[in-house]
Motif scaffolding. Structure first.
Motif, PDB file in Angstrom:
ATOM      1  N   LEU A  16       0.674  -1.049   0.125  1.00  0.00           N
ATOM      2  CA  LEU A  16       0.042  -0.051  -0.114  1.00  0.00           C
ATOM      3  C   LEU A  16       0.848   1.284  -0.109  1.00  0.00           C
ATOM      4  CD1 LEU A  16      -2.544  -0.934   2.766  1.00  0.00           C
ATOM      5  CD2 LEU A  16      -2.470  -1.439   0.262  1.00  0.00           C
ATOM      6  N   GLY A  17       0.255   2.352  -0.518  1.00  0.00           N
ATOM      7  CA  GLY A  17       0.995   3.650  -0.233  1.00  0.00           C
ATOM      8  C   GLY A  17       0.221   4.779  -1.107  1.00  0.00           C
ATOM      9  N   ILE A  18       1.023   5.934  -0.756  1.00  0.00           N
ATOM     10  CA  ILE A  18       0.664   7.167  -1.474  1.00  0.00           C
ATOM     11  C   ILE A  18       1.731   7.842  -2.141  1.00  0.00           C
ATOM     12  CG2 ILE A  18      -0.329   9.354  -0.986  1.00  0.00           C
ATOM     13  CD1 ILE A  18      -1.505   8.133   1.676  1.00  0.00           C
ATOM     14  N   ALA A  19       1.457   8.598  -3.428  1.00  0.00           N
ATOM     15  CA  ALA A  19       2.766   9.117  -3.990  1.00  0.00           C
ATOM     16  C   ALA A  19       2.144  10.310  -4.487  1.00  0.00           C
ATOM     17  CB  ALA A  19       2.951   8.478  -5.048  1.00  0.00           C
ATOM     18  N   ASN A  20       2.915  11.223  -4.916  1.00  0.00           N
ATOM     19  CA  ASN A  20       2.790  12.620  -5.265  1.00  0.00           C
ATOM     20  C   ASN A  20       2.745  12.689  -6.948  1.00  0.00           C
ATOM     21  OD1 ASN A  20       5.219  13.284  -5.775  1.00  0.00           O
ATOM     22  ND2 ASN A  20       5.407  14.578  -3.979  1.00  0.00           N
ATOM     23  N   MET A  21       2.282  13.828  -7.485  1.00  0.00           N
ATOM     24  CA  MET A  21       2.103  13.772  -8.917  1.00  0.00           C
ATOM     25  C   MET A  21       3.672  14.338  -9.578  1.00  0.00           C
ATOM     26  SD  MET A  21      -0.553  13.285  -9.975  1.00  0.00           S
ATOM     27  CE  MET A  21      -2.563  13.061  -9.344  1.00  0.00           C
ATOM     28  N   GLU A  22       4.413  14.615  -8.262  1.00  0.00           N
ATOM     29  CA  GLU A  22       5.852  15.020  -8.763  1.00  0.00           C
ATOM     30  C   GLU A  22       6.752  13.519  -8.989  1.00  0.00           C
ATOM     31  OE1 GLU A  22       4.383  16.770  -6.281  1.00  0.00           O
ATOM     32  OE2 GLU A  22       3.960  17.973  -7.972  1.00  0.00           O
ATOM     33  N   GLY A  23       6.280  12.279  -8.562  1.00  0.00           N
ATOM     34  CA  GLY A  23       7.035  11.089  -8.779  1.00  0.00           C
ATOM     35  C   GLY A  23       7.717  10.625  -7.679  1.00  0.00           C
ATOM     36  N   TYR A  24       7.311  10.775  -6.447  1.00  0.00           N
ATOM     37  CA  TYR A  24       7.675  10.445  -5.054  1.00  0.00           C
ATOM     38  C   TYR A  24       6.700   9.817  -4.402  1.00  0.00           C
ATOM     39  CZ  TYR A  24      12.022  13.174  -5.951  1.00  0.00           C
ATOM     40  OH  TYR A  24      13.282  13.553  -6.532  1.00  0.00           O
ATOM     41  N   LEU A  26       5.121   9.065  -0.925  1.00  0.00           N
ATOM     42  CA  LEU A  26       4.918   9.821   0.289  1.00  0.00           C
ATOM     43  C   LEU A  26       5.050   8.971   1.648  1.00  0.00           C
ATOM     44  CD1 LEU A  26       2.480  12.713  -0.984  1.00  0.00           C
ATOM     45  CD2 LEU A  26       4.892  12.789  -0.643  1.00  0.00           C
ATOM     46  N   GLU A  27       4.165   7.646   1.664  1.00  0.00           N
ATOM     47  CA  GLU A  27       4.091   6.880   2.537  1.00  0.00           C
ATOM     48  C   GLU A  27       4.005   5.685   2.076  1.00  0.00           C
ATOM     49  OE1 GLU A  27       1.853   7.239   6.002  1.00  0.00           O
ATOM     50  OE2 GLU A  27       0.657   8.874   5.618  1.00  0.00           O
ATOM     51  N   LEU A  28       4.428   4.570   2.452  1.00  0.00           N
ATOM     52  CA  LEU A  28       4.430   3.160   2.155  1.00  0.00           C
ATOM     53  C   LEU A  28       4.218   2.289   3.379  1.00  0.00           C
ATOM     54  CD1 LEU A  28       7.651   3.347  -0.081  1.00  0.00           C
ATOM     55  CD2 LEU A  28       5.247   3.225  -1.029  1.00  0.00           C
ATOM     56  N   SER A  29       3.477   0.991   3.198  1.00  0.00           N
ATOM     57  CA  SER A  29       3.345   0.262   4.036  1.00  0.00           C
ATOM     58  C   SER A  29       4.647  -0.605   4.353  1.00  0.00           C
ATOM     59  CB  SER A  29       2.114  -0.660   3.848  1.00  0.00           C
ATOM     60  OG  SER A  29       2.469  -1.648   2.560  1.00  0.00           O
ATOM     61  N   PRO A  30       4.850  -1.293   5.596  1.00  0.00           N
ATOM     62  CA  PRO A  30       5.870  -2.003   5.859  1.00  0.00           C
ATOM     63  C   PRO A  30       6.293  -3.141   4.968  1.00  0.00           C
ATOM     64  CG  PRO A  30       4.870  -1.483   7.792  1.00  0.00           C
ATOM     65  CD  PRO A  30       3.863  -1.078   6.684  1.00  0.00           C
ATOM     66  N   SER A  31       5.238  -3.757   4.432  1.00  0.00           N
ATOM     67  CA  SER A  31       5.168  -4.848   3.356  1.00  0.00           C
ATOM     68  C   SER A  31       6.182  -4.513   2.129  1.00  0.00           C
ATOM     69  CB  SER A  31       4.011  -5.094   2.882  1.00  0.00           C
ATOM     70  OG  SER A  31       3.143  -4.115   2.393  1.00  0.00           O
ATOM     71  N   TRP A  32       6.479  -3.302   1.798  1.00  0.00           N
ATOM     72  CA  TRP A  32       7.458  -2.823   0.959  1.00  0.00           C
ATOM     73  C   TRP A  32       9.015  -3.317   1.218  1.00  0.00           C
ATOM     74  CZ3 TRP A  32       6.617  -1.442  -4.003  1.00  0.00           C
ATOM     75  CH2 TRP A  32       5.372  -0.718  -4.325  1.00  0.00           C
ATOM     76  N   GLU A  33       9.233  -2.927   2.560  1.00  0.00           N
ATOM     77  CA  GLU A  33      10.766  -3.607   3.121  1.00  0.00           C
ATOM     78  C   GLU A  33      10.947  -5.072   2.697  1.00  0.00           C
ATOM     79  OE1 GLU A  33      10.697  -1.875   6.950  1.00  0.00           O
ATOM     80  OE2 GLU A  33      11.089   0.228   6.314  1.00  0.00           O
ATOM     81  N   SER A  34      10.028  -5.734   3.381  1.00  0.00           N
ATOM     82  CA  SER A  34      10.008  -6.964   3.282  1.00  0.00           C
ATOM     83  C   SER A  34       9.989  -7.621   2.028  1.00  0.00           C
ATOM     84  CB  SER A  34       9.083  -7.814   4.076  1.00  0.00           C
ATOM     85  OG  SER A  34       7.665  -7.444   3.539  1.00  0.00           O
ATOM     86  N   ARG A  35       9.183  -6.977   1.133  1.00  0.00           N
ATOM     87  CA  ARG A  35       9.176  -7.293  -0.388  1.00  0.00           C
ATOM     88  C   ARG A  35      10.495  -7.138  -1.212  1.00  0.00           C
ATOM     89  NH1 ARG A  35       6.762 -11.712  -1.785  1.00  0.00           N
ATOM     90  NH2 ARG A  35       4.941 -10.872  -0.346  1.00  0.00           N
ATOM     91  N   LEU A  36      10.841  -5.840  -0.962  1.00  0.00           N
ATOM     92  CA  LEU A  36      11.984  -5.383  -2.076  1.00  0.00           C
ATOM     93  C   LEU A  36      13.196  -5.162  -1.405  1.00  0.00           C
ATOM     94  CD1 LEU A  36      10.076  -2.634  -3.858  1.00  0.00           C
ATOM     95  CD2 LEU A  36      10.368  -4.918  -4.325  1.00  0.00           C
ATOM     96  N   GLY A  37      13.380  -5.067  -0.012  1.00  0.00           N
ATOM     97  CA  GLY A  37      14.469  -5.274   0.756  1.00  0.00           C
ATOM     98  C   GLY A  37      14.993  -3.589   1.176  1.00  0.00           C
ATOM     99  N   ILE A 101      -1.580  10.313  -5.251  1.00  0.00           N
ATOM    100  CA  ILE A 101      -2.050   8.805  -6.017  1.00  0.00           C
ATOM    101  C   ILE A 101      -2.194   7.914  -4.931  1.00  0.00           C
ATOM    102  CG2 ILE A 101      -1.340   7.385  -7.839  1.00  0.00           C
ATOM    103  CD1 ILE A 101      -0.069   9.712  -9.155  1.00  0.00           C
ATOM    104  N   TYR A 102      -3.202   7.452  -4.631  1.00  0.00           N
ATOM    105  CA  TYR A 102      -3.372   6.281  -3.860  1.00  0.00           C
ATOM    106  C   TYR A 102      -3.295   4.949  -4.475  1.00  0.00           C
ATOM    107  CZ  TYR A 102      -4.939   9.675  -0.541  1.00  0.00           C
ATOM    108  OH  TYR A 102      -4.923  11.029   0.220  1.00  0.00           O
ATOM    109  N   PHE A 103      -2.540   3.873  -4.129  1.00  0.00           N
ATOM    110  CA  PHE A 103      -2.493   2.749  -4.590  1.00  0.00           C
ATOM    111  C   PHE A 103      -2.491   1.641  -3.583  1.00  0.00           C
ATOM    112  CE2 PHE A 103       1.957   4.689  -4.135  1.00  0.00           C
ATOM    113  CZ  PHE A 103       2.455   3.572  -3.393  1.00  0.00           C
ATOM    114  N   VAL A 104      -2.658   0.512  -4.273  1.00  0.00           N
ATOM    115  CA  VAL A 104      -2.528  -0.928  -3.881  1.00  0.00           C
ATOM    116  C   VAL A 104      -1.823  -1.797  -4.751  1.00  0.00           C
ATOM    117  CG1 VAL A 104      -3.577  -2.822  -2.943  1.00  0.00           C
ATOM    118  CG2 VAL A 104      -4.619  -0.675  -2.595  1.00  0.00           C
ATOM    119  N   ALA A 105      -0.766  -2.511  -4.515  1.00  0.00           N
ATOM    120  CA  ALA A 105       0.041  -3.342  -5.273  1.00  0.00           C
ATOM    121  C   ALA A 105       0.260  -4.600  -4.723  1.00  0.00           C
ATOM    122  CB  ALA A 105       1.414  -2.242  -5.727  1.00  0.00           C
TER     123      ALA A 105
END
Length: 277
Positions: A16-24, A26-37, A101-105
Motif C-alpha cells: 500500500l502507499g501514497i505518491a505525489n504527482m512529482e513522482g515520489y 509519500l507513504e508506504l506500508s511496511p510490506s514494501w521493506e520485506s518485499r524489496l529489501g 495518488i493512492y495505490f494498492v500493489a
C-alpha cells in the motif's frame, strides 16, 4: 491518515502507499521493506522511476502522466528493483485524488514466471505438434510412394502381354504365393474379357522350381481361363520341373503343355479362329 486505518495500513500484506504527482512516494506500508529489501526511507528518498526496470520506465511514466490528467483508476504491471539488484513484478491499482495518488500493489513475480513458463510450454507443445504434423505428412507421402512402388512391382510380377490378336501371354517368374496368385487371377481374367482372347499362354520358363502350392495356383489359372472361353496353354516346362511334378504326383493330364514358349505360341496362332458350334 486517520488512526483507525493506520493499523490496517501497517498490517496489510499488500503493498500500500501514497505518491505525489512529482513522482515520489509519500507513504508506504511496511510490506514494501520485506518485499524489496529497501527501507521505506530509501524508497521515498528517490523518484519512484529510479527503482523501475529500464525497459518499463517509459510505460510507467506514461501511466503517471495519465493519472495526473485525472484518470480515475489505472492498473498495470512493471518491474521494481530489489535491494540485492534483482527485480520483482509488481501489479498496481492506482487512483488519483487531488495532488495525491493512492495505490494498492501486489508482488506477482511467481505468477508472472508461471505464466511465462506456461507460455513457453504451450509454444513448445505447438512447435512439437507442428513437427508431428510434418512427420505425419512426410510419413503419409512415404507410405503413398511405397504403395505406388509396391503396386508397380506387383504389376511387373504378373505382366499380361497381348502377343498377337486374340492371344495373351502371362509369363510367370519365381514362386507363386496366395496373394500373388489372386492378383494374377484378377488381372488375367480382366484381360481375357477385355481383349476377347481365344488363347492364353501361361509361360513357366522363369520358374526355377515348382511345389504343390505353385502347381495348385497354375491349375487354378488354367481352369479360370477356360471358364471364360480361352484355351490355356502352359509352356516352359523344363525337365527339372517335369521331374518334380511327377515326383509330387501332380496330375497334368488336363494341361496342354509345351517345352518352349515358341512352340506354345506357334500352336496358339492356329487356335485363334472361332470354334465351330
Amino acid at each position: 491518515m486517520q488512526d483507525p486505518y493506520r493499523r490496517l495500513f501497517e498490517l496489510s500484506p499488500d503493498l500500500l502507499g501514497i505518491a505525489n504527482m512529482e513522482g515520489y512516494f509519500l507513504e508506504l506500508s511496511p510490506s514494501w521493506e520485506s518485499r524489496l529489501g529497501h527501507t521505506r526511507a530509501e524508497l521515498c528518498a528517490s523518484p519512484f522511476l529510479a527503482f523501475v526496470h529500464p525497459d518499463d520506465q517509459a510505460k510507467t511514466a506514461e501511466v503517471a502522466a495519465d493519472l495526473g490528467r485525472g484518470r480515475e483508476i489505472f492498473t498495470f504491471k512493471n518491474r521494481y528493483r530489489c535491494k540485492d539488484g534483482s527485480y520483482r513484478w509488481i501489479h498496481w491499482t492506482c487512483v488519483p485524488t487531488g495532488d495525491r495518488i493512492y495505490f494498492v500493489a501486489r508482488d506477482v513475480t511467481e505468477q508472472h514466471e508461471l505464466e511465462a513458463e506456461l507460455r513457453a510450454s504451450r509454444n513448445e507443445l505447438e512447435e512439437r505438434y507442428r513437427e508431428l504434423e510434418q512427420e505425419m505428412t512426410e510419413r503419409r507421402q512415404a507410405e503413398a510412394a511405397l504403395h505406388a512402388q509396391n503396386e508397380a512391382v506387383r504389376a511387373l510380377s504378373a505382366p499380361i502381354l497381348q502377343v498377337a490378336e486374340g492371344v495373351l501371354l502371362l509369363p510367370v517368374i519365381g514362386q507363386i504365393d496366395a496373394g500373388r496368385a489372386a492378383m494374377m487371377m484378377s488381372k488375367l481374367l480382366e484381360s481375357i474379357v477385355h481383349s476377347a482372347a481365344r488363347v492364353t499362354i501361361l509361360d513357366l520358363t522363369g520358374v526355377a522350381d515348382i511345389d504343390t502350392n505353385t502347381a495348385s495356383h497354375v491349375f487354378s489359372l488354367v481352369h479360370a481361363a477356360r471358364l471364360l472361353g480361352s484355351d490355356c496353354l502352359v509352356s516352359g516346362i523344363r525337365p527339372a520341373i517335369a521331374s518334380t511334378m511327377v515326383e509330387l504326383g501332380i496330375d497334368t493330364s488336363s494341361l496342354r503343355t509345351f517345352g518352349t514358349l515358341a512352340a506354345a505360341l506357334s500352336h496358339a496362332l492356329g487356335l485363334r479362329a472361332p470354334r465351330q458350334r
